[in-house]
Design a protein around this motif. Structure first.
Motif, mmCIF file in Angstrom:
data_model
loop_
_atom_site.group_PDB
_atom_site.id
_atom_site.type_symbol
_atom_site.label_atom_id
_atom_site.label_comp_id
_atom_site.label_asym_id
_atom_site.label_seq_id
_atom_site.Cartn_x
_atom_site.Cartn_y
_atom_site.Cartn_z
ATOM 1 N N GLU A 60 0.837 -1.187 0.000
ATOM 2 C CA GLU A 60 0.000 0.000 0.000
ATOM 3 C C GLU A 60 0.877 1.245 0.000
ATOM 4 N N GLY A 97 3.214 4.146 0.556
ATOM 5 C CA GLY A 97 4.324 4.242 1.496
ATOM 6 C C GLY A 97 5.149 2.966 1.547
ATOM 7 N N ARG A 98 4.513 1.827 1.281
ATOM 8 C CA ARG A 98 5.217 0.528 1.380
ATOM 9 C C ARG A 98 4.689 -0.430 0.321
ATOM 10 N N PHE A 99 5.169 -0.254 -0.887
ATOM 11 C CA PHE A 99 4.813 -1.201 -1.935
ATOM 12 C C PHE A 99 5.945 -2.218 -2.086
ATOM 13 N N ASP A 142 11.356 -2.681 -2.874
ATOM 14 C CA ASP A 142 10.433 -1.995 -1.970
ATOM 15 C C ASP A 142 10.455 -0.505 -2.273
ATOM 16 N N VAL A 143 9.289 0.057 -2.481
ATOM 17 C CA VAL A 143 9.211 1.492 -2.788
ATOM 18 C C VAL A 143 8.041 2.124 -2.048
ATOM 19 N N GLY A 144 8.130 3.442 -1.877
ATOM 20 C CA GLY A 144 7.067 4.153 -1.177
ATOM 21 C C GLY A 144 5.974 4.643 -2.108
ATOM 22 N N SER A 145 6.345 4.922 -3.357
ATOM 23 C CA SER A 145 5.380 5.385 -4.362
ATOM 24 C C SER A 145 5.700 4.731 -5.691
ATOM 25 N N ILE A 146 4.721 4.772 -6.569
ATOM 26 C CA ILE A 146 4.924 4.241 -7.921
ATOM 27 C C ILE A 146 4.398 5.257 -8.924
ATOM 28 N N ILE A 147 5.180 5.529 -9.955
ATOM 29 C CA ILE A 147 4.737 6.414 -11.029
ATOM 30 C C ILE A 147 4.664 5.608 -12.324
ATOM 31 N N ALA A 192 5.980 13.449 -9.783
ATOM 32 C CA ALA A 192 7.128 13.372 -8.877
ATOM 33 C C ALA A 192 6.806 14.090 -7.574
ATOM 34 N N ALA A 212 4.329 11.998 -5.658
ATOM 35 C CA ALA A 212 4.953 10.779 -5.138
ATOM 36 C C ALA A 212 5.835 11.084 -3.936
ATOM 37 N N ALA A 213 6.453 12.271 -3.951
ATOM 38 C CA ALA A 213 7.345 12.652 -2.853
ATOM 39 C C ALA A 213 6.552 13.179 -1.662
ATOM 40 N N HIS A 250 3.992 12.386 0.191
ATOM 41 C CA HIS A 250 3.673 11.613 1.392
ATOM 42 C C HIS A 250 4.874 10.849 1.931
ATOM 43 N N LEU A 251 6.048 11.107 1.325
ATOM 44 C CA LEU A 251 7.260 10.412 1.782
ATOM 45 C C LEU A 251 8.250 11.381 2.421
#
Lengths: 59, 129, 942
Positions: C17, C19-21, C116-121, C351, C354-355, C357-358
């Motif tokens: 979800e 923040g943590r994909f 592991d990523v926090g966002s996806i574009i 961008a 995506a940034a 909320h991180l």
């Protein structure tokens, strides 16, 4: 399941949009995975303009 | 006979120098008499550099910058033009034909324009003897 | 360094979800070791397999081992496993035999792993529509019918015809070209796409102009339904194309048929007047639309997203890059057809989102490299090391590198010379580093390829060896010698020697340059409190940057206060209200109402702007500024606007419609007149939003009462992209569209309680009189008067139409050329709300990038003053394009003692000052007058 938020972003697509997003994020403190299904980035714009500037997407 | 001449080309890093790189990639042959000196902008070329080149024995000098409106530094190419156009008269008074000096505008994609400028300079020099 | 580029890679699965994909990736084999491949090209030279090159629209060939294009990133070869003989049948392997870098790897296998990523574009792009097999256009049947992508290749000097236009069928001359618009767009019958692809009119114009340039007196005709040039400076280009003699023909395409020997084609069409017509052409170019590709569809599925019926991702106008799944964003053509600047803007917006909320994990995963302490070599005698690269056989195959190396040994200051197979390879870098340390080298020359490709790499090596990175020079003996003088090895070798000698002469004079560091104030000034300004202010403030928001009027909201619905139907007032509330409540935003910027000084990182609020001036310090002052509406004089209460502007009409005014509520007949004040000689641009806006209003009127008569008088309907759906819907609902000509405009006659609109019916060629209760004028969006003032205050350019001019129309759409200044919204050009919001988000992304340089060094190639030479003549002040030079206040001791000083942050190192200075009083580090002079002299010192 990962508990902490992750300071990395996945960008899917190495065309002009993906490159721009990746550069913006990498320059502001995020690690970026730039995923491109072909062998090189540049997308359609590279096809339109044979001089698609390498320095625009250099890392 | 071609190597008889010596041509100095001051090439802007952002356009003509890149065009020369591209000419290389595309294996486009041009006269071996050309020696490129990389500058960041055609407006960086002091008139003394051009004069010195001729005094040292250059047969021709090219200053190559970006196309109008495409200068990496807003309008450096126009400044170069203003400054260096005045050289032509000076060269004539020194007994150097003004055709031996040329400003060339080309984009980073225009390898052919780059090589063409080199070829034309050699032809000019050949006709001047 | 903080981008890991993964080519030949697909997304397999997305879990987790926001923040943590956790994303599963799959990479296909390249069969070329990327660490080893030096892109010398030997492999492709010997590869026996010729393959049609899709990159050039299939009109050229490539080999089975290939680069996608000459400037490809990464510049590494790849093997097409479908075409490779070795992979398919175990034979050949020629590439492996010639590869001196031993980069071919037949054992390469597919691999899967997770990240592991926090966002996806998501930005998977599109594919051009494939017109094959559709009879109307005859593509694939008649060789002289080509696509716009193919023409792009023919027109390119690097293309198969070196930029000459020829008839593909027989190589004959092309005297007449037809462009056919909307191939794959606005055509559900032939191609199943109802939408407009938004870019093809402009690309056809560009190609038509290029064809004119290349082909001399070639006759060019464009066959179109509506000419859609609603972007910035597009309409001017259209006008220019008309003046250039390109013919524009509004029509419907019927068919293409060969003429006799097939070398030419009959083009059959139905004219705007409804009559069939026919013309002969040598070349017919199909202007291809865009469509989603299979990859984009699969990506949506694997990311758990739904595409709309056209294959694009629907997004909200208020969150133009957010998908239905939080933490996953989309940009570019994935969200609908759009051009390059539109894609770039959305990418930056994505961008930013995506940034956003991180923020708390920013900088948690980025890597930085530590370099050893720099050795002080300022007082050492120059000790130059020269490395001559063979570049496999690229250099050594032509140039006698041993001879060059031997020659270099005898040059002054050179203490060490060696050759290497590939100077750029990883192990050679390490080798060079050790050599520098062992031999105490303090200057390095690499005779190899272009500094444009490898200078950064070698500079890094110098830093790793504890040397200042600027004590380095390259001699480009590959691109400038071996590759271009392959048939004259003697001359190439002599030239290489000259180039090495010149590089050594220059590097001896090189000085270590200290890093230039920018001190940046993190505060942001946002000028304009409309949607663009508020979006920008919130975007910056949410990341923790303090924001000053300056608004001229007494309230926030701007033009959006007069809007009701987006083109997608979302309610604007509620959105604006919530935006205003969030801005007001934000602890990091200070709001200045009834305030204007009157003065500014400083530069990126350190601006000082003065605002006036009433009579009291207030000084604000800030690092960057985002200019979003909006625009205003054109006040019409024409069409009886001043005389009648029933002739309304679009915004007035919306208001009366919303409040239930009886002129609208009881009206039976409505006439919309488009292009009022736009596309006129004194305002030659399209206002972009009015066609969609009028059609939307027409639909609403019809929905309220289908018996109402509604007519739209237009010049071209410009419902670009997915907005085309509205146009179709309006026609289906019975809205009447009548095309009028610029030279035969409609007129409005006032009756006692009604109006009569006169217009020429282009089908009947007769004047038509329409009785109307209300006439609505689609008035132009005109530049805000403040634009001119601010242009002066911040020395930022405006274009011919009076809007702000961005740094680069395509690649830097929200930046000004002057650093630290950004723009968004209507001040840039007329645009709808969704595009305004995306642009404001993009401005935030770019401003954030600039503010992050606090920690970074800037390129040290800058001008500096030689104080004992500068005599204060000041000639350099006038020629500096960036205003980076001024008088040094500490030298103000009267006549003759003045010195100039240079602002290293503003200076870009162009050297215009150096070439103007008569006294050698100002120099560009790394390119000093003396260095260039030495290069000239050494050229003749053989």
């Amino acid at each position: 399941m990962i508990q902490q938020k992750v300071g990395a972003v996945l960008v899917v697509g190495g065309g002009i949009a993906g490159i721009q997003a990746a550069l913006d994020l990498a320059d502001t403190g995020f690690f970026v995975y730039l995923v491109e299904r072909r062998g090189a980035i540049g997308g359609t714009m590279a096809q339109l303009d044979k001089t698609f500037p390498g320095n625009e997407c250099s890392m | 006979m071609k190597h008889r001449f010596r041509i100095i080309a001051f090439a802007c890093h952002w356009c003509a120098y890149a065009a020369a790189d591209l000419a290389g990639t595309a294996r486009m042959a041009y006269p071996a008499s050309v020696r490129i000196i990389r500058v960041l902008c055609s407006s960086m070329v002091h008139p003394h550099l051009v004069l010195e080149a001729f005094q040292r024995g250059a047969d021709g000098v090219l200053v190559m910058g970006c196309r109008e409106g495409e200068c990496h530094y807003l309008d450096g190419n126009l400044r170069a033009k203003d400054r260096l156009s005045a050289l032509e008269d000076m060269l004539e008074t020194m007994g150097i034909e003004s055709e031996r000096f040329r400003l060339v505008w080309c984009s980073s994609a225009e390898a052919e324009r780059f090589t063409q400028a080199c070829v034309e300079m050699e032809q000019t020099l050949a006709s001047l003897g | 360094m903080n981008i890991e580029l993964l080519t030949l890679t697909d997304v397999e699965q997305v879990e987790g979800e926001i923040g943590r994909f956790r994303v599963k990736l799959r990479q296909r084999p390249r069969y070329v070791n990327m660490d080893r491949c030096m892109a010398c090209g030997e492999c492709a030279r010997v590869c026996p397999q010729e393959v049609a090159d899709a990159f050039n629209g299939g009109i050229t060939t490539r080999k089975a081992i290939y680069l996608r294009y000459p400037q490809a990133v990464p510049l590494k070869y790849q093997i097409d496993p479908q075409r490779c003989l070795k992979i398919q049948s175990g034979t050949c392997g020629a590439c492996e035999k010639v590869c001196q870098a031993q980069a071919i790897n037949w054992e390469d296998r597919e691999r899967s792993w997770t990240v592991d990523v926090g966002s996806i574009i998501l930005a998977p792009g599109f594919q051009p529509f494939d017109p094959r097999g559709i009879r109307t256009w005859g593509y694939g049947i008649f060789p002289n019918v080509i696509t716009s992508m193919e023409l792009e290749c023919y027109l390119s000097t690097a293309g198969p015809t070196q930029g000459r236009l020829i008839r593909p069928s027989d190589g004959g001359p092309v005297r007449k070209i037809a462009f056919v618009q909307c191939v794959g767009s606005r055509d559900e019958n032939n191609c199943g796409h109802g939408y407009c692809s938004a870019v093809c009119c402009m690309s056809a114009l560009k190609e038509a102009m290029l064809a004119k340039e290349v082909g001399g007196d070639v006759d060019v005709a464009v066959f179109f339904l509506d000419m859609r040039t609603p972007g910035k400076d597009f309409e001017r280009y259209y006008e220019k194309a008309r003046r250039r003699g390109i013919r524009f023909n509004r029509c419907r395409v019927h068919s293409l048929e060969p003429v006799g020997d097939c070398q030419r084609l009959y083009f059959r069409y139905i004219t705007n007047e409804g009559r069939p017509a026919r013309e002969t052409f040598d070349l017919v170019v199909l202007s291809l639309g865009m469509e989603t590709n299979a990859d984009a569809r699969g990506l949506a599925e694997r990311s758990g997203l739904q595409l709309n019926e056209d294959g694009f991702l629907d997004t909200s106008s208020f969150q133009p890059v957010a998908t239905e799944r939080p933490g996953i964003y989309a940009c570019g053509v994935y969200t609908g057809p759009k051009d390059i600047p539109g894609s770039v803007v959305e990418a930056s917006a994505a961008a930013m989102a995506a940034a956003g909320h991180l923020a708390e994990v920013r900088n948690s995963l980025v890597r930085s490299v530590e370099f050893p302490q720099e050795r002080d070599v300022a007082h050492e005698e120059a000790r130059v090391g020269v490395f001559v690269c063979c570049c496999g056989s690229n250099i050594a195959g032509v140039i006698d590198v041993e001879e060059v190396a031997e020659y270099a040994k005898h040059l002054p200051h050179v203490v060490h010379v060696e050759t290497s197979l590939f100077a750029c390879s990883q192990d050679t870098q390490e080798w060079i580093r050790r050599r520098i340390e062992q031999l105490g080298l303090n200057r390095l020359v690499v005779a190899a390829c272009s500094p444009r490709s490898h200078e950064p790499l070698f500079r890094e090596t110098l830093k790793n060896a504890g040397l200042n990175e600027y004590l380095f020079e390259m001699a480009n003996i590959r691109n400038q010698a071996s590759w271009v003088h392959a048939h004259a090895p003697r001359e190439a070798t002599d030239k290489a020697k000259d180039l090495v000698r010149m590089a050594v002469a220059k590097v001896v004079l090189a000085e270590p340059l200290p890093p230039v560091q920018a001190n940046v104030n993190p505060t942001v000034l946002v000028i304009g409190g409309g949607v663009a300004g508020m979006t920008a202010a919130l975007g910056m403030a949410d990341q923790g940057y303090p924001v000053h928001l300056v608004e001229k009027s007494s309230q926030l909201g701007g033009n959006a206060r007069h809007l009701y619905r987006t083109w997608k139907g979302e309610a604007i007032p509620e959105f604006v209200e919530s935006l205003v509330e969030r801005v007001k409540a934000h602890p990091y935003i200070s709001i200045y109402l009834r305030s204007q910027v009157v003065k500014a000084e400083g530069f990126l990182g350190n601006f000082r702007s003065t605002i006036r609020k009433g009579n009291s001036p207030l000084i604000l310090d800030h690092g960057v500024a985002i200019v979003a002052v909006g625009a205003t509406a054109y006040k019409p004089q024409e069409y009886g606007y001043a005389e009648s209460q029933r002739v309304l502007t679009a915004l007035e009409f919306d208001k009366l419609h919303a409040v239930g005014d009886e002129r609208v509520a009881k009206g039976r007949s409505f006439v919309f007149i488009q292009c009022v004040g736009s596309r006129e000689p004194e305002r030659p641009y399209c206002s972009r939003v009015c066609c969609t806006h009028s059609i939307q209003a027409a639909i609403e009127l019809k929905e309220e009462d289908p018996s109402r008569e509604i007519t739209i008088l237009y010049r071209d309907i410009r419902t670009y992209g997915l907005r085309e759906k509205l146009y179709k819907k309006a026609r289906e609902m019975g809205v009447v569209f009548i095309n009028y000509d610029m030279h035969d405009k409609p007129s409005v006659r006032l009756g006692p309680n009604e109006l009569y609109v006169q217009v020429t019916d282009h089908v009947l060629h007769m004047p038509l009189s329409i009785r109307a209760d209300v006439v609505i004028l689609a008035t132009a969006i005109v530049p805000h008067p403040d634009v001119k003032d601010l242009a002066q205050v911040y020395r930022i350019p405006i274009n011919e139409d009076g809007f702000f001019q961005e740094a680069h129309a395509k690649l830097r759409p929200v930046d000004f050329a002057g650093e630290g200044l950004f723009l968004a919204g209507l001040a840039h050009y007329p645009k709808p709300l969704d595009e305004t919001i995306a642009q404001a988000m993009a401005a935030v992304a770019q401003a954030t990038r600039v503010l992050s340089i606090r920690r970074k060094d800037v390129d040290a190639i800058k001008a500096y003053v030689v104080e004992d030479k500068c005599d204060g003549c000041g000639l350099c002040l006038d020629v500096c394009p960036f205003g980076a030079i001024d008088w040094d206040p500490k030298s103000g001791g009267g006549e003759g003692t003045k010195l100039v000083r240079i602002n290293a942050i503003l200076c870009k190192g162009c050297g215009s000052c150096q070439a103007t200075c008569p006294k050698d009083g100002v120099r560009v580090a790394g390119f000093t007058y003396h260095q260039l002079m030495e290069q000239v002299r050494s050229c003749f010192a053989a």
